[in-house]
Write a protein that holds these residues in place. Sequence first.
Motif, short mmCIF file in Angstrom:
data_model
loop_
_atom_site.label_atom_id
_atom_site.label_comp_id
_atom_site.label_asym_id
_atom_site.label_seq_id
_atom_site.Cartn_x
_atom_site.Cartn_y
_atom_site.Cartn_z
N UNK A 149 0.86 -1.18 0.00
CA UNK A 149 0.00 0.00 0.00
C UNK A 149 0.90 1.23 0.00
N UNK A 150 0.87 2.02 -1.09
CA UNK A 150 1.68 3.24 -1.16
C UNK A 150 0.75 4.44 -1.05
N UNK A 151 1.01 5.30 -0.06
CA UNK A 151 0.19 6.49 0.17
C UNK A 151 0.54 7.53 -0.90
N UNK A 152 -0.48 8.03 -1.59
CA UNK A 152 -0.29 8.95 -2.70
C UNK A 152 -0.58 10.40 -2.31
N UNK A 168 -0.41 8.45 11.44
CA UNK A 168 0.58 9.44 11.00
C UNK A 168 1.35 8.89 9.79
N UNK A 169 0.62 8.59 8.72
CA UNK A 169 1.24 8.04 7.51
C UNK A 169 2.06 9.11 6.79
N UNK A 170 2.96 8.67 5.92
CA UNK A 170 3.78 9.58 5.12
C UNK A 170 3.42 9.43 3.66
N UNK A 171 3.23 10.57 2.97
CA UNK A 171 2.96 10.56 1.53
C UNK A 171 4.18 9.96 0.83
N UNK A 172 3.93 9.04 -0.09
CA UNK A 172 5.01 8.42 -0.85
C UNK A 172 5.59 7.18 -0.20
N UNK A 173 5.22 6.91 1.05
CA UNK A 173 5.75 5.73 1.74
C UNK A 173 4.93 4.48 1.38
N UNK A 174 5.62 3.38 1.22
CA UNK A 174 4.96 2.10 0.93
C UNK A 174 4.91 1.29 2.22
N UNK A 175 3.71 0.82 2.54
CA UNK A 175 3.50 0.00 3.74
C UNK A 175 3.17 -1.42 3.32
N UNK A 176 3.76 -2.38 4.04
CA UNK A 176 3.50 -3.79 3.77
C UNK A 176 2.88 -4.39 5.01
N UNK A 177 1.88 -5.27 4.82
CA UNK A 177 1.31 -5.98 5.97
C UNK A 177 2.36 -6.88 6.61
N UNK A 178 2.22 -7.10 7.90
CA UNK A 178 3.11 -8.04 8.60
C UNK A 178 2.79 -9.44 8.10
N UNK A 179 3.79 -10.25 7.98
CA UNK A 179 3.56 -11.64 7.51
C UNK A 179 2.96 -12.46 8.63
#
Length: 97
Positions: free
Chosen positions: A6-9, A86-97
């Motif tokens: 998930x990348x915040x745009x 507190x997400x960051x624009x442009x940062x990609x988040x991955x779910x925990x495995x």
Amino acid sequence: AVQVTFTVQKGSDPKKLVLDIKYTRPGDSLAEVELRQHGSEEWEPLTKKGNVWEVKSSKPLVGPFNFRFMSKGGMRNVFDEVIPTAFSIGKTYKPEE
């Protein structure tokens, strides 16, 4: 294993989340994506606009955010606490495995 990121745009703010969701499963793609805010029991649908998925709220969104999706191939999955408040624009988040 199915990989999803998930990348915040740009355009995201406290009341709106715009996401580029990468879902890698050969021959399959996302059909529906829903978000559940922290402390809520309700799932809110995201709207697909071009290559991004978006959710808007009249009040600030409360993270960490949980996601549920269904693919066109019938795959269902839930990812808990993927993106923080507190997400960051442009940062990609991955779910925990």
